[in-house]
Design an enzyme around this catalytic site. Sequence first.
Site, PDB file in Angstrom:
ATOM      1  N   TYR A 291      26.239 -34.499  10.367  1.00  0.00           N
ATOM      2  CA  TYR A 291      25.898 -33.731  11.575  1.00  0.00           C
ATOM      3  C   TYR A 291      24.664 -34.324  12.261  1.00  0.00           C
ATOM      4  CZ  TYR A 291      25.017 -29.457  14.353  1.00  0.00           C
ATOM      5  OH  TYR A 291      24.806 -28.533  15.375  1.00  0.00           O
TER       6      TYR A 291
ATOM      7  N   LYS B 278      24.461 -35.978  15.990  1.00  0.00           N
ATOM      8  CA  LYS B 278      23.618 -35.377  17.028  1.00  0.00           C
ATOM      9  C   LYS B 278      22.545 -36.357  17.511  1.00  0.00           C
ATOM     10  CE  LYS B 278      25.616 -31.341  17.375  1.00  0.00           C
ATOM     11  NZ  LYS B 278      26.358 -31.026  18.615  1.00  0.00           N
TER      12      LYS B 278
HETATM   13  P1  NAD Z   1      30.988 -22.349  17.702  1.00  0.00           P
HETATM   14  O1  NAD Z   1      31.638 -22.648  16.408  1.00  0.00           O
HETATM   15  O2  NAD Z   1      30.861 -20.933  18.145  1.00  0.00           O
HETATM   16  O3  NAD Z   1      31.671 -23.161  18.885  1.00  0.00           O
HETATM   17  C1  NAD Z   1      32.149 -24.470  18.758  1.00  0.00           C
HETATM   18  C2  NAD Z   1      33.423 -24.572  19.560  1.00  0.00           C
HETATM   19  O4  NAD Z   1      33.932 -25.907  19.471  1.00  0.00           O
HETATM   20  C3  NAD Z   1      34.518 -23.630  19.017  1.00  0.00           C
HETATM   21  O5  NAD Z   1      35.023 -22.815  20.054  1.00  0.00           O
HETATM   22  C4  NAD Z   1      35.567 -24.593  18.480  1.00  0.00           C
HETATM   23  O6  NAD Z   1      36.901 -24.109  18.599  1.00  0.00           O
HETATM   24  C5  NAD Z   1      35.339 -25.811  19.371  1.00  0.00           C
HETATM   25  N1  NAD Z   1      35.913 -27.017  18.787  1.00  0.00           N
HETATM   26  C6  NAD Z   1      35.819 -27.453  17.495  1.00  0.00           C
HETATM   27  N2  NAD Z   1      36.536 -28.578  17.341  1.00  0.00           N
HETATM   28  C7  NAD Z   1      37.074 -28.875  18.558  1.00  0.00           C
HETATM   29  C8  NAD Z   1      37.926 -29.911  19.032  1.00  0.00           C
HETATM   30  N3  NAD Z   1      38.356 -30.896  18.208  1.00  0.00           N
HETATM   31  N4  NAD Z   1      38.310 -29.888  20.330  1.00  0.00           N
HETATM   32  C9  NAD Z   1      37.868 -28.901  21.160  1.00  0.00           C
HETATM   33  N5  NAD Z   1      37.071 -27.898  20.783  1.00  0.00           N
HETATM   34  C10 NAD Z   1      36.679 -27.883  19.483  1.00  0.00           C
HETATM   35  O7  NAD Z   1      29.559 -23.045  17.590  1.00  0.00           O
HETATM   36  P2  NAD Z   1      28.300 -22.978  18.592  1.00  0.00           P
HETATM   37  O8  NAD Z   1      27.166 -22.519  17.798  1.00  0.00           O
HETATM   38  O9  NAD Z   1      28.644 -22.313  19.870  1.00  0.00           O
HETATM   39  O10 NAD Z   1      28.085 -24.546  18.834  1.00  0.00           O
HETATM   40  C11 NAD Z   1      28.231 -25.169  20.085  1.00  0.00           C
HETATM   41  C12 NAD Z   1      27.486 -26.500  20.055  1.00  0.00           C
HETATM   42  O11 NAD Z   1      26.091 -26.253  19.866  1.00  0.00           O
HETATM   43  C13 NAD Z   1      27.916 -27.420  18.909  1.00  0.00           C
HETATM   44  O12 NAD Z   1      27.967 -28.748  19.375  1.00  0.00           O
HETATM   45  C14 NAD Z   1      26.803 -27.249  17.890  1.00  0.00           C
HETATM   46  O13 NAD Z   1      26.678 -28.373  17.079  1.00  0.00           O
HETATM   47  C15 NAD Z   1      25.609 -27.065  18.808  1.00  0.00           C
HETATM   48  N6  NAD Z   1      24.461 -26.404  18.190  1.00  0.00           N
HETATM   49  C16 NAD Z   1      24.571 -25.133  17.692  1.00  0.00           C
HETATM   50  C17 NAD Z   1      23.462 -24.549  17.101  1.00  0.00           C
HETATM   51  C18 NAD Z   1      23.514 -23.152  16.556  1.00  0.00           C
HETATM   52  O14 NAD Z   1      22.544 -22.752  15.889  1.00  0.00           O
HETATM   53  N7  NAD Z   1      24.564 -22.371  16.773  1.00  0.00           N
HETATM   54  C19 NAD Z   1      22.247 -25.252  17.025  1.00  0.00           C
HETATM   55  C20 NAD Z   1      22.176 -26.533  17.539  1.00  0.00           C
HETATM   56  C21 NAD Z   1      23.295 -27.092  18.130  1.00  0.00           C
END
Ligand code: NAD
Length: 223
Positions: free
Chosen positions: A152, A156
Site C-alpha cells: 500500500y 501511494k
Molecule cells: P472504500 O473502501 O470505502 O472505497 C474504495 C472504493 O474503491 C470502493 O467503493 C471499491 O468498490 C472501489 N474499488 C476497489 N477496487 C476497484 C476496482 N478494481 N475498480 C473500481 N473501483 C474499485 O475506501 P475509502 O476509505 O473511501 O478509500 C478511498 C481512497 O482513499 C483509497 O484510494 C484509499 O487508499 C484512500 N485513503 C483512505 C484513507 C482512509 O483512512 N479511509 C486514508 C488515506 C487514503
Amino acid sequence: MTTRVAAVTGGIGGLGTAICKALARDGCSVVAADLGGDPARIARFEREVDGLDIRFMALDVSDFDACGAFVREVQSRFGSLDVIVNNAGITRDSTLRKMTHAQWQALLDVNLGSAFNLCRHAIDGMLERGFGRIVNISSISGQTGNFGQTNYAAAKAGLHGFTMSLARETAGRGITVNSVSPGYIATPMTAAMPEHVREKIVATIPAGRMGTPEDIARAVAFL
Ligand code: NAD
C-alpha cells in the site's frame, strides 16, 4: 458557465461518495466509476445521491482496456472528460514475510496502475481542449510507511511520483495534476480494522478523531 464532466473512481465508496457530492454541488456533471458486482450497494449509493447530477458507471480500474472504453463512453455521452479523481483503492495488508505475490500485484494494479490506465486514455482529450483537472488520492502511508503495508505504501508513494511527473508534463497546457494524502478517515476501509487497532490510531491523532470524508472532499473540490 461550462459544466465540467468529472469521473470519480471508487465513486461509491466512503471518500468517493463525499467527493462525488462535493463536485456535483460545485456544478460538475459527475460519473461515479466503481465495481459493478453489488447491485444493492449501487442502489444504496443512487438513493444517497438522488437529486444530484451524479450517475453510476461500472468500471474495473485495474483493466487498461476497460478504462479506455470508459473514457470513450463518457466523452461520447457527456461531450468531454474534464476532471478525473483517481480515488479507487484497496488494502491487502500483510507483513512482507507473509505477503503473497497476488497481494502485492492486486494492490499495485488497483491503487497505482489505475491512475496510468485512466490518465493514459484521457490525457489526449484534455490536451486538445486545453483543460484538465486530475486529483490522485494518495495516503499519509505513502510518506511515512506503515506496518504491514509495504504494498500500500509503495503504491501511494508511487502515485505521488506519478502526480508530480504528469504535472510537469501538462502544467503548461491547462492541466493541473495534484495528489491529496489523507490521514486516517472514517470510511468502510478503516471500519474494517479491528477495534483495538482503530483505538490505537485515534490516540495518535492530535484532533482526537479520524478525519471525515467531507474533509477530504472539500480539498478535492478546491483542486
Ligand atoms: P472504500 O473502501 O470505502 O472505497 C474504495 C472504493 O474503491 C470502493 O467503493 C471499491 O468498490 C472501489 N474499488 C476497489 N477496487 C476497484 C476496482 N478494481 N475498480 C473500481 N473501483 C474499485 O475506501 P475509502 O476509505 O473511501 O478509500 C478511498 C481512497 O482513499 C483509497 O484510494 C484509499 O487508499 C484512500 N485513503 C483512505 C484513507 C482512509 O483512512 N479511509 C486514508 C488515506 C487514503
